[in-house]
Motif scaffolding. Structure first.
Motif, short mmCIF file in Angstrom:
data_model
loop_
_atom_site.label_atom_id
_atom_site.label_comp_id
_atom_site.label_asym_id
_atom_site.label_seq_id
_atom_site.Cartn_x
_atom_site.Cartn_y
_atom_site.Cartn_z
N UNK A 130 0.84 -1.21 0.00
CA UNK A 130 0.00 0.00 0.00
C UNK A 130 0.87 1.26 0.00
N UNK A 131 1.90 1.27 0.83
CA UNK A 131 2.78 2.44 0.92
C UNK A 131 3.57 2.62 -0.38
N UNK A 132 4.02 1.51 -0.96
CA UNK A 132 4.75 1.61 -2.24
C UNK A 132 3.88 2.26 -3.30
N UNK A 133 2.64 1.79 -3.42
CA UNK A 133 1.72 2.37 -4.41
C UNK A 133 1.49 3.86 -4.14
N UNK A 134 1.32 4.18 -2.87
CA UNK A 134 1.00 5.56 -2.51
C UNK A 134 2.15 6.50 -2.82
N UNK A 135 3.36 6.10 -2.48
CA UNK A 135 4.53 6.93 -2.79
C UNK A 135 4.66 7.11 -4.30
N UNK A 136 4.46 6.02 -5.05
CA UNK A 136 4.55 6.10 -6.51
C UNK A 136 3.50 7.06 -7.06
N UNK A 137 2.30 7.03 -6.49
CA UNK A 137 1.24 7.93 -6.96
C UNK A 137 1.59 9.38 -6.69
N UNK A 138 2.10 9.67 -5.50
CA UNK A 138 2.50 11.04 -5.18
C UNK A 138 3.59 11.53 -6.13
N UNK A 139 4.54 10.65 -6.43
CA UNK A 139 5.61 11.03 -7.36
C UNK A 139 5.04 11.29 -8.75
N UNK A 140 4.09 10.44 -9.16
CA UNK A 140 3.49 10.58 -10.49
C UNK A 140 2.81 11.93 -10.66
N UNK A 141 2.27 12.46 -9.56
CA UNK A 141 1.56 13.74 -9.64
C UNK A 141 2.40 14.91 -9.15
#
Length: 229
Positions: free
Chosen positions: A164-175
């Motif tokens: 969950x944290x990996x996905x969330x960090x990746x999403x923040x970076x993507x935006x």
């Protein structure tokens, strides 16, 4: 046998009863995969026929940044008190009431701008099932306590925390966040919210197995069923 994505489709398909519109909620912490599951359910149920399932995210009820600044809550954006929870509950009431022949418009959320957008999500009168997803569907405090009773079922997404944290960090970076800022936000304000959401898991009707979404077949599921009419 563990639940498969086909099992989830079958369960969602059965929710509308006697022609009445049903609302399925999908809850979970930030980065849990709620939007992915909702989008896949809508795509799988609608198939290639006449669309009868609509997707209404809770994120459209974020307070605008200008209001968060006024309230002094900008540094906690995403917390329960940074949403218009009463407005969200009122929308669910309107969706359940099914105004005769009317399209109901819900707000959306623009992730690039990180701002809500009014009237962005149409729910036509032909929609027999509405899938809505968000962090706080099972919260029992404040106006959030009105939400659960408006939902026919609530499913909970709870992947392993590292994922969950990996996905969330990746999403923040993507935006647009830097890797350091993305990790700081995910492990700071987002983690506080995730812990709050995790404590509501027991109120869900179903906990979605992680593999149920990953294992979905890629092929089209054919025409929309005729049963929920």
């Amino acid at each position: 046998m563990p639940l498969t994505f086909e099992d989830l489709l079958a369960r969602a398909r059965r929710l509308p009863q006697s022609g009445r519109r049903a609302i399925l909620g999908i809850a979970g912490g930030p980065g849990a995969g709620k939007s992915t599951l909702a989008e896949e359910l809508v795509r799988g149920l609608n198939g290639t026929g006449e669309p009868w399932v609509a997707h209404v995210p809770m994120d459209g009820f974020h307070l605008a940044d200008a209001e968060l600044d006024r309230l002094g809550r900008r540094d906690r954006k995403g917390a329960p008190d940074t949403f218009d929870a009463a407005g969200y509950a009122a929308l669910l009431d309107r969706l359940r009431a099914e105004p005769d022949g009317e399209t109901v418009y819900a707000p959306g959320f623009e992730r690039v701008l990180e701002q809500p957008v009014a009237g962005a999500v149409p729910v036509p009168p032909t929609a027999r099932l509405v899938v809505t997803e968000g962090n706080y569907l099972l919260l029992e405090t404040g106006a959030w306590a009105r939400v659960r009773s408006r939902l026919d079922e609530v499913w909970f997404c709870g992947p392993p925390e590292p994922e969950r944290i990996r996905r969330l960090v990746a999403r923040h970076e993507c935006f647009g966040k830097s890797p350091a800022d993305a990790a700081a936000w995910a492990l700071g304000p987002d983690q506080l919210n995730a812990d709050l959401v995790a404590a509501t898991r027991h109120r869900a009707d179903l906990v979605v197995p992680e593999g149920a979404v990953r294992a979905r077949p890629p092929a089209s599921r054919g025409p929309a069923p005729s049963a929920p009419s």
